[in-house]
Design an enzyme around this catalytic site. Structure first.
Site, PDB file in Angstrom:
ATOM      1  N   CYS A  51       8.438  32.131  -4.293  1.00 40.52           N
ATOM      2  CA  CYS A  51       9.516  31.149  -4.501  1.00 40.52           C
ATOM      3  C   CYS A  51       9.125  29.813  -3.887  1.00 40.52           C
ATOM      4  O   CYS A  51       9.326  28.763  -4.495  1.00 40.52           O
ATOM      5  CB  CYS A  51      10.827  31.640  -3.877  1.00 40.52           C
ATOM      6  SG  CYS A  51      11.445  33.213  -4.533  1.00 40.52           S
TER       7      CYS A  51
ATOM      8  N   CYS B 281      10.734  34.434   0.508  1.00 38.08           N
ATOM      9  CA  CYS B 281       9.938  34.720  -0.694  1.00 38.08           C
ATOM     10  C   CYS B 281       8.784  33.719  -0.824  1.00 38.08           C
ATOM     11  O   CYS B 281       9.011  32.544  -1.119  1.00 38.08           O
ATOM     12  CB  CYS B 281      10.841  34.675  -1.925  1.00 38.08           C
ATOM     13  SG  CYS B 281       9.985  34.724  -3.507  1.00 38.08           S
TER      14      CYS B 281
END
Length: 103
Positions: free
Chosen positions: A29, A26
């Site tokens: 993230c 991600c």
């Protein structure tokens, strides 16, 4: 955090815990992680922080209905908050925690 230690380390923690749900692939993230790390150091006396890799801990992600990452959840006195999905900044996370009465 894992399904094995979630109860003892999070639900039974003596201080509030912010649980971050994310995955290694991600991109957002990865960008948010340093901001969360800075905030964790700033407020370590009031709140603990930990992470759940949703690829490795699928059952935890399902249990808390994590559909979008990054997502944060506050656990205070064994009670889980609604998810804060895709927070835009460290300031937004701090404001969210202030609204939850932990700062």
């Amino acid at each position: 955090m894992t399904e094995q230690n979630f109860d003892s380390d999070v639900l039974k923690s003596s201080k509030p815990v912010v649980v971050g749900f994310s995955a290694p692939w991600c991109g957002y993230c990865k960008r948010l992680k340093p901001a969360i790390g800075q905030l964790a150091m700033e407020i370590a006396d009031k709140v603990s922080f930990g992470g759940v890799n949703i690829d490795e801990e699928e059952e935890l992600a399902k249990k808390f209905q994590v559909e979008t990452i990054p997502s944060l959840m506050l656990v205070k006195d064994g009670q889980c908050s609604e998810l804060l999905v895709n927070p835009p900044s460290k300031a937004a996370v701090k404001e969210w925690l202030e609204g939850k009465g932990v700062l």
